[in-house]
Design an enzyme around this catalytic site. Structure first.
Site, mmCIF file in Angstrom:
data_model
loop_
_atom_site.group_PDB
_atom_site.id
_atom_site.type_symbol
_atom_site.label_atom_id
_atom_site.label_comp_id
_atom_site.label_asym_id
_atom_site.label_seq_id
_atom_site.Cartn_x
_atom_site.Cartn_y
_atom_site.Cartn_z
ATOM 1 N N HIS A 15 0.800 -1.073 0.024
ATOM 2 C CA HIS A 15 -0.136 0.141 0.014
ATOM 3 C C HIS A 15 0.728 1.110 0.026
ATOM 4 O O HIS A 15 1.596 1.719 1.091
ATOM 5 C CB HIS A 15 -0.972 0.036 1.367
ATOM 6 C CG HIS A 15 -1.904 1.056 1.273
ATOM 7 N ND1 HIS A 15 -3.468 0.784 1.121
ATOM 8 C CD2 HIS A 15 -1.575 2.525 1.137
ATOM 9 C CE1 HIS A 15 -3.872 1.906 0.988
ATOM 10 N NE2 HIS A 15 -3.162 2.888 1.220
ATOM 11 N N HIS B 31 1.262 5.344 -2.172
ATOM 12 C CA HIS B 31 0.666 6.282 -3.117
ATOM 13 C C HIS B 31 1.628 7.188 -4.078
ATOM 14 O O HIS B 31 2.324 8.104 -3.777
ATOM 15 C CB HIS B 31 -0.250 7.402 -2.546
ATOM 16 C CG HIS B 31 -1.105 6.768 -1.735
ATOM 17 N ND1 HIS B 31 -2.668 6.871 -2.179
ATOM 18 C CD2 HIS B 31 -1.530 6.278 -0.614
ATOM 19 C CE1 HIS B 31 -3.801 6.339 -1.155
ATOM 20 N NE2 HIS B 31 -2.734 5.734 -0.261
ATOM 21 N N GLN C 104 -9.952 8.763 -5.066
ATOM 22 C CA GLN C 104 -9.631 9.788 -3.737
ATOM 23 C C GLN C 104 -10.901 10.729 -3.497
ATOM 24 O O GLN C 104 -11.075 10.776 -2.019
ATOM 25 C CB GLN C 104 -8.335 10.594 -4.144
ATOM 26 C CG GLN C 104 -7.966 11.607 -3.046
ATOM 27 C CD GLN C 104 -7.285 11.067 -1.895
ATOM 28 O OE1 GLN C 104 -6.293 10.608 -2.009
ATOM 29 N NE2 GLN C 104 -8.019 10.740 -0.929
ATOM 30 N N HIS D 62 -9.679 1.828 0.433
ATOM 31 C CA HIS D 62 -9.603 2.700 1.626
ATOM 32 C C HIS D 62 -10.752 2.339 2.447
ATOM 33 O O HIS D 62 -11.859 2.924 1.967
ATOM 34 C CB HIS D 62 -9.185 3.893 1.426
ATOM 35 C CG HIS D 62 -7.651 4.307 0.848
ATOM 36 N ND1 HIS D 62 -7.190 3.565 -0.343
ATOM 37 C CD2 HIS D 62 -6.718 5.041 1.296
ATOM 38 C CE1 HIS D 62 -5.906 4.120 -0.399
ATOM 39 N NE2 HIS D 62 -5.526 4.708 0.486
ATOM 40 N N GLU E 35 -11.097 4.670 7.047
ATOM 41 C CA GLU E 35 -9.801 5.250 7.599
ATOM 42 C C GLU E 35 -10.316 6.536 8.382
ATOM 43 O O GLU E 35 -10.196 7.599 8.018
ATOM 44 C CB GLU E 35 -8.898 5.566 6.289
ATOM 45 C CG GLU E 35 -7.659 6.152 6.873
ATOM 46 C CD GLU E 35 -6.811 6.819 5.750
ATOM 47 O OE1 GLU E 35 -6.933 6.726 4.541
ATOM 48 O OE2 GLU E 35 -5.659 7.004 5.836
ATOM 49 N N ASP F 204 1.937 3.626 2.917
ATOM 50 C CA ASP F 204 1.030 4.496 2.561
ATOM 51 C C ASP F 204 1.665 5.816 1.896
ATOM 52 O O ASP F 204 1.369 5.884 0.570
ATOM 53 C CB ASP F 204 0.066 4.939 3.836
ATOM 54 C CG ASP F 204 -1.117 5.531 3.637
ATOM 55 O OD1 ASP F 204 -1.757 5.336 2.318
ATOM 56 O OD2 ASP F 204 -1.838 6.032 4.330
ATOM 57 N N TRP G 262 0.286 13.874 3.331
ATOM 58 C CA TRP G 262 -0.383 13.018 4.441
ATOM 59 C C TRP G 262 0.747 12.918 5.294
ATOM 60 O O TRP G 262 0.478 12.770 6.571
ATOM 61 C CB TRP G 262 -0.940 11.829 3.786
ATOM 62 C CG TRP G 262 -2.427 12.120 3.191
ATOM 63 C CD1 TRP G 262 -3.561 12.556 3.773
ATOM 64 C CD2 TRP G 262 -2.513 12.161 1.954
ATOM 65 N NE1 TRP G 262 -4.395 12.860 2.673
ATOM 66 C CE2 TRP G 262 -3.782 12.819 1.326
ATOM 67 C CE3 TRP G 262 -1.536 12.188 0.727
ATOM 68 C CZ2 TRP G 262 -4.076 12.958 0.206
ATOM 69 C CZ3 TRP G 262 -2.225 12.148 -0.541
ATOM 70 C CH2 TRP G 262 -3.150 12.642 -0.745
HETATM 71 FE FE FE2 Z 1 -3.587 4.945 1.524
#
Ligand code: FE2
Length: 448
Positions: free
Chosen positions: A61, A63, A156, A214, A217, A313, A319
């Protein structure tokens, strides 16, 4: 002459030493190490010297479309997931093919250097031009001899709540995305969230793809989409091809509901991916004290027979401002964050960034060190999984499809200590199993 041989390898924590031979890019044999064997039988000889030899690390996982954009166009000052999404929606207006490929490829190089040879990357497909998706699909083809990249079509900003979200998701799959994503807790209503999962699973079933959503979360204990996803996985027959990523709300569920979930998730056969570094950093932001850890129920779900893996992630993006995509840092953080401090639990965290993550990606017989399988492996200067996690060792050698792709020179610290010189490698004195490779790591390298 054999293509490549790894001598004096330890496949298991307390296992005997073996020699592993590679021919034609595949593992040809694994034999008990023999001191009678000739010194040189292969074009490339690697002396593991008693270190652990394992199949490569797997990133379940990340991005890659957003990676290395931290601070662009501004930093996430609140640190919340929600401001991260807002910052990314500003940054993604300037996304171009070259921009995505340059950043994603740099992180793939970091990963390969650390022995991560299989990567599942989410890619935002709430962009009408699907620029980042096309870029990652192009990169996937170009790097395939070193790293296997799976691209998830990740909506997203929603499937139902975003204009043409469902159409964009299907178009992304038509263009070649490997996996269908979703983000039900971000949709406007609970009903939209349920509908978004139905759409994602329907697309996956029609195009014969996996699903990686996702899911939940958020710290909201009312966010319960994982039960919907598990039920759809069960009823569609997709089962182990379905993954629920994050599921951080599970850390806030009451015990009675969690018990019900353990049973459902076990029956459905779906995978969970926890992202310990980022979950710890992003969740709990709305809490006063006591502040929640923000992780899913890692230990409990493993005990219930659910496959759970750890992912990175985010690496330097809106993030999470830090990160090197290190699987060992993930395992180490997972030990602390999920309180997996038992001896066997620590060993298990290494599986969660390798063999368990491989199950998430559905790698099957493309992964592993059994004869006949593609020769992908890492040589770790460690005597056990616990030792590897504790010292967060990086691979000395990384082999992809039978070829050497990364090597790390010996670099022990030499400490002048009260008139004596000490070599500091953080191995506990008296660890007899470490003696061989400690000497070898200073003396020997790979012979090309
Ligand atoms: Fe993610």
């Amino acid at each position: 002459m054999t293509q490549l041989r790894v001598r004096r390898a330890r496949l298991l924590d307390d296992g005997d030493l073996v020699d592993l031979h590679v021919e034609g890019g595949r593992v040809s044999s694994v034999e008990r190490h023999s001191t009678d064997a000739p010194d040189r039988v292969a074009d490339v000889e690697i002396d593991a010297a008693g270190g652990l030899v394992r199949p490569p690390f797997v990133e379940p996982h990340i991005h890659l479309d957003a990676t290395l954009t931290a601070g662009e166009p501004r930093w996430n000052s609140s640190g919340t997931l929600w401001e991260g999404i807002a910052v990314w929606s500003e940054r993604k207006r300037s996304v171009s093919r070259e921009d995505v490929i340059a950043r994603a490829e740099q992180v793939l190089r970091w990963q390969a250097a650390q022995g991560v040879l299989f990567v599942r990357s989410h890619c935002d497909v709430t962009d009408p031009d699907l620029t980042a998706l096309d870029a990652l699909l192009e990169l996937r083809e170009r790097v395939r001899d070193v790293v296997v990249l799976q691209v998830v079509a990740f909506p997203q900003e929603g499937i139902v709540s975003f204009p043409d979200g469902a159409k964009l998701l299907e178009e992304a799959v038509r263009r070649g995305a490997d996996v269908v994503g979703a983000i039900p807790h971000f949709e406007d209503t609970r009903e939209d969230g349920v509908r978004s999962l139905e759409i994602a699973v329907d697309i996956a079933a029609r195009y014969d793809k996996a699903v990686d959503a996702h899911c939940d979360e958020i710290d909201d204990e009312q966010s319960r989409f994982v039960e919907v996803l598990a039920t759809l996985a069960l009823r569609s027959g997709l089962r182990e091809r379905v993954t629920a990523s994050h599921t951080t709300a599970m850390g806030s569920y009451n015990a009675a509901y969690a018990f019900k979930l353990e049973r459902l998730l076990g029956r459905a056969g779906i995978n969970l991916v926890s992202n310990p570094l980022v979950n710890l950093a992003l969740q709990g932001r709305f809490d006063d004290y006591p502040k929640r850890r923000g992780l899913t129920r890692v230990k409990e779900m493993l005990a219930a027979g659910v496959n759970v893996a750890f992912g990175s992630d985010d690496v330097m993006d809106p993030w999470f401002p830090l990160g090197t995509a290190s699987p060992m840092l993930l395992a180490h953080t997972g030990v602390v964050a999920a309180q997996m401090t038992g001896q066997d639990e620590i060993a298990e965290t290494l599986e969660m960034v390798s063999t368990r993550a491989a199950r998430v990606l559905g790698l099957g017989e493309e992964y592993g060190l059994e004869p006949g399988r593609p020769a992908n492996l890492v040589v770790l200067p460690a005597t056990s999984r616990l030792d590897a996690v504790r010292r967060q060792v990086a691979p000395q050698w990384v082999v992809a499809r039978g070829g050497l792709v990364a090597e790390r020179g010996p670099s022990p610290v030499r400490l002048r200590w009260l008139g004596e010189e000490h070599v500091v490698d953080f191995v506990r004195d008296g660890d007899a199993a470490a003696a061989t490779w400690r000497d070898a790591s200073i003396r020997e390298g790979v012979s090309p």
